[in-house]
Design a protein around this motif. Structure first.
Motif, PDB file in Angstrom:
ATOM      1  N   UNK A 112      79.287   6.847 -37.336  1.00  0.00           N
ATOM      2  CA  UNK A 112      78.564   5.590 -37.126  1.00  0.00           C
ATOM      3  C   UNK A 112      78.190   4.994 -38.480  1.00  0.00           C
ATOM      4  N   UNK A 113      78.427   3.698 -38.656  1.00  0.00           N
ATOM      5  CA  UNK A 113      78.037   3.009 -39.894  1.00  0.00           C
ATOM      6  C   UNK A 113      77.174   1.808 -39.530  1.00  0.00           C
ATOM      7  N   UNK A 114      75.927   1.822 -40.008  1.00  0.00           N
ATOM      8  CA  UNK A 114      75.012   0.701 -39.795  1.00  0.00           C
ATOM      9  C   UNK A 114      74.886  -0.022 -41.135  1.00  0.00           C
ATOM     10  N   UNK A 115      75.494  -1.187 -41.198  1.00  0.00           N
ATOM     11  CA  UNK A 115      75.600  -1.912 -42.459  1.00  0.00           C
ATOM     12  C   UNK A 115      74.615  -3.078 -42.497  1.00  0.00           C
ATOM     13  N   UNK A 116      73.717  -3.044 -43.483  1.00  0.00           N
ATOM     14  CA  UNK A 116      72.805  -4.162 -43.752  1.00  0.00           C
ATOM     15  C   UNK A 116      72.002  -4.565 -42.524  1.00  0.00           C
ATOM     16  N   UNK A 117      71.403  -3.571 -41.863  1.00  0.00           N
ATOM     17  CA  UNK A 117      70.536  -3.845 -40.721  1.00  0.00           C
ATOM     18  C   UNK A 117      69.427  -2.812 -40.631  1.00  0.00           C
ATOM     19  N   UNK A 118      68.214  -3.293 -40.376  1.00  0.00           N
ATOM     20  CA  UNK A 118      67.070  -2.417 -40.173  1.00  0.00           C
ATOM     21  C   UNK A 118      67.022  -1.964 -38.712  1.00  0.00           C
ATOM     22  N   UNK A 119      66.174  -0.989 -38.415  1.00  0.00           N
ATOM     23  CA  UNK A 119      66.070  -0.466 -37.048  1.00  0.00           C
ATOM     24  C   UNK A 119      64.951  -1.146 -36.262  1.00  0.00           C
ATOM     25  N   UNK A 120      64.416  -2.229 -36.820  1.00  0.00           N
ATOM     26  CA  UNK A 120      63.296  -2.919 -36.178  1.00  0.00           C
ATOM     27  C   UNK A 120      63.317  -4.395 -36.549  1.00  0.00           C
ATOM     28  N   UNK A 121      63.440  -5.266 -35.537  1.00  0.00           N
ATOM     29  CA  UNK A 121      63.396  -6.711 -35.798  1.00  0.00           C
ATOM     30  C   UNK A 121      62.012  -7.161 -36.285  1.00  0.00           C
ATOM     31  N   UNK A 122      60.904  -6.651 -35.722  1.00  0.00           N
ATOM     32  CA  UNK A 122      59.591  -7.026 -36.266  1.00  0.00           C
ATOM     33  C   UNK A 122      59.449  -6.656 -37.751  1.00  0.00           C
ATOM     34  N   UNK A 160      74.466 -19.277 -28.808  1.00  0.00           N
ATOM     35  CA  UNK A 160      74.192 -17.837 -28.669  1.00  0.00           C
ATOM     36  C   UNK A 160      73.343 -17.349 -29.838  1.00  0.00           C
ATOM     37  N   UNK A 161      73.719 -17.786 -31.042  1.00  0.00           N
ATOM     38  CA  UNK A 161      72.990 -17.365 -32.245  1.00  0.00           C
ATOM     39  C   UNK A 161      71.506 -17.725 -32.142  1.00  0.00           C
ATOM     40  N   UNK A 162      71.219 -18.973 -31.793  1.00  0.00           N
ATOM     41  CA  UNK A 162      69.826 -19.430 -31.720  1.00  0.00           C
ATOM     42  C   UNK A 162      69.080 -18.711 -30.603  1.00  0.00           C
ATOM     43  N   UNK A 163      69.747 -18.498 -29.490  1.00  0.00           N
ATOM     44  CA  UNK A 163      69.107 -17.826 -28.352  1.00  0.00           C
ATOM     45  C   UNK A 163      68.691 -16.394 -28.704  1.00  0.00           C
ATOM     46  N   UNK A 164      69.549 -15.684 -29.446  1.00  0.00           N
ATOM     47  CA  UNK A 164      69.283 -14.276 -29.727  1.00  0.00           C
ATOM     48  C   UNK A 164      68.564 -14.044 -31.055  1.00  0.00           C
ATOM     49  N   UNK A 165      68.922 -14.814 -32.095  1.00  0.00           N
ATOM     50  CA  UNK A 165      68.393 -14.601 -33.439  1.00  0.00           C
ATOM     51  C   UNK A 165      67.271 -15.572 -33.786  1.00  0.00           C
ATOM     52  N   UNK A 166      67.418 -16.833 -33.348  1.00  0.00           N
ATOM     53  CA  UNK A 166      66.532 -17.903 -33.800  1.00  0.00           C
ATOM     54  C   UNK A 166      67.340 -18.905 -34.609  1.00  0.00           C
ATOM     55  N   UNK A 167      66.692 -19.863 -35.259  1.00  0.00           N
ATOM     56  CA  UNK A 167      67.435 -20.940 -35.914  1.00  0.00           C
ATOM     57  C   UNK A 167      68.143 -20.564 -37.214  1.00  0.00           C
ATOM     58  N   UNK A 168      67.767 -19.430 -37.830  1.00  0.00           N
ATOM     59  CA  UNK A 168      68.373 -19.084 -39.126  1.00  0.00           C
ATOM     60  C   UNK A 168      68.239 -17.592 -39.402  1.00  0.00           C
ATOM     61  N   UNK A 169      68.739 -17.171 -40.579  1.00  0.00           N
ATOM     62  CA  UNK A 169      68.623 -15.780 -41.026  1.00  0.00           C
ATOM     63  C   UNK A 169      67.251 -15.486 -41.623  1.00  0.00           C
ATOM     64  N   UNK A 228      63.737 -10.643 -31.063  1.00  0.00           N
ATOM     65  CA  UNK A 228      62.535 -10.618 -31.916  1.00  0.00           C
ATOM     66  C   UNK A 228      61.716  -9.333 -31.793  1.00  0.00           C
ATOM     67  N   UNK A 229      61.685  -8.720 -30.619  1.00  0.00           N
ATOM     68  CA  UNK A 229      60.873  -7.512 -30.424  1.00  0.00           C
ATOM     69  C   UNK A 229      61.688  -6.228 -30.420  1.00  0.00           C
ATOM     70  N   UNK A 230      62.985  -6.350 -30.757  1.00  0.00           N
ATOM     71  CA  UNK A 230      63.851  -5.165 -30.738  1.00  0.00           C
ATOM     72  C   UNK A 230      63.397  -4.143 -31.777  1.00  0.00           C
ATOM     73  N   UNK A 231      63.211  -2.891 -31.369  1.00  0.00           N
ATOM     74  CA  UNK A 231      62.749  -1.844 -32.286  1.00  0.00           C
ATOM     75  C   UNK A 231      63.228  -0.492 -31.775  1.00  0.00           C
ATOM     76  N   UNK A 232      64.005   0.204 -32.595  1.00  0.00           N
ATOM     77  CA  UNK A 232      64.530   1.512 -32.200  1.00  0.00           C
ATOM     78  C   UNK A 232      64.151   2.618 -33.184  1.00  0.00           C
ATOM     79  N   UNK A 233      63.112   2.374 -33.978  1.00  0.00           N
ATOM     80  CA  UNK A 233      62.726   3.368 -34.991  1.00  0.00           C
ATOM     81  C   UNK A 233      62.458   4.746 -34.372  1.00  0.00           C
ATOM     82  N   UNK A 234      61.738   4.741 -33.248  1.00  0.00           N
ATOM     83  CA  UNK A 234      61.349   6.013 -32.625  1.00  0.00           C
ATOM     84  C   UNK A 234      62.544   6.782 -32.064  1.00  0.00           C
ATOM     85  N   UNK A 235      63.655   6.093 -31.815  1.00  0.00           N
ATOM     86  CA  UNK A 235      64.817   6.732 -31.196  1.00  0.00           C
ATOM     87  C   UNK A 235      65.851   7.245 -32.196  1.00  0.00           C
TER      88      UNK A 235
END
Length: 295
Positions: A123-133, A203-212, A220-227
């Protein structure tokens, strides 16, 4: 074209295969959401000469894939099932299947691994954190403070007014944020520009918001740190010094999974595969070779 069964019908997604290697097959998950595979074409300059088989892939709603408009489709859970259907269609399994997700693709790769890691070799997780908050906090508390306060104020005013489609909004972000933290090359590569041009904004705006610049959509509330400790397959996390994501958090992820390692790109931003290319590709290829060799 791979048929994908969804709760609202069958659609097709686009894949393109390069190479032939029975023990190394890498599926690339692009970011966005809905940015398309195009900015990942840089892998074509590195993987084939290493004998690595890989697949470019447009997720549903992106570029060459079907682009249905039913908003119920744009959930992480539905995308995970899509990846599983693509895996089966391409005959990928735990003897050969490496999943590389960049940005939103990193969220998708992590979610896939938490449900289906028995199908994975690496598994390769590139340039992404484990928590959107946490990503949002990093944008506000660290990156925003590096911007001109007047520019930042204008950006926030436009967001408050819901005027993010005003050309001035993206113009300010491009100059003061994207050029520092998305891709630091003086001239953006053609595949990167092409991906941005073809991005499915709905789709981008619906899931991410208007920008990076932070996150405010369905993710926005996605968080998988505990997992993270549940991930038992060999996992590489990649972060860049100038990334939109916190490089220290990405390093931390590698300490939480059971078999983690971290690749740091000192010249890299969010698209480290472009602006710190040698570091990125050499480190990634070494990880794939090590896992293939049973290290």
């Amino acid at each position: 074209m791979v048929p994908i069964q969804t709760p609202v019908g069958t659609f097709k997604v686009w894949t393109k295969r390069f190479g032939n290697n029975p023990t190394i097959k890498v599926l690339l998950l692009h970011g966005g959401p809905a940015a398309g595979h195009e900015y990942m074409e840089c892998f074509e300059s590195f993987f084939p000469e290493q004998g690595i088989e890989f697949y470019e892939y447009d997720q549903l709603g992106s570029s060459y894939a079907d682009q249905p408009t039913d908003s119920s489709l744009w959930t992480t859970e539905r995308f995970v099932e899509e990846v599983e259907q693509v895996r089966k269609a391409l005959n990928l399994d735990k003897s050969n299947f490496y999943l590389l997700g960049h940005s939103w693709g990193g969220i998708l790769a992590l979610e896939y691994a938490l449900k289906y890691q028995d199908n994975l070799k690496g598994l390769i997780i590139s340039n992404m954190m484990a928590s959107a908050p946490d990503y949002g906090k990093y944008a506000d508390s660290v990156l925003a403070k590096q911007m001109d306060p007047k520019v930042l104020d204008t950006i926030h005013q436009l967001e408050k007014r819901g005027a993010t489609s005003d050309p001035k909004y993206m113009e300010l972000l491009t100059t003061h944020y994207y050029n520092q933290h998305i891709c630091r090359l003086a001239e953006w590569p053609e595949p990167v520009n092409r991906a941005f041009k073809h991005l499915n904004g709905v789709i981008y705006t619906m899931m991410q918001g208007p920008s990076e610049f932070g996150i405010s959509g369905r993710l926005a509330n996605w968080d998988r740190k505990a997992d993270l400790p549940k991930i038992k397959v060999p996992t590489l996390t990649i972060g860049g010094q100038f990334d939109t994501m916190d490089p220290e958090h990405m390093k931390w992820i590698s300490t939480q999974v059971q078999k983690g390692s971290y690749l740091y790109c000192p010249k890299g931003s969010h698209m480290s595969m472009w602006d710190d290319q040698q570091t990125y590709m050499n480190g990634l290829i070494k990880f794939i070779r090590d896992v293939d060799g049973g290290k």
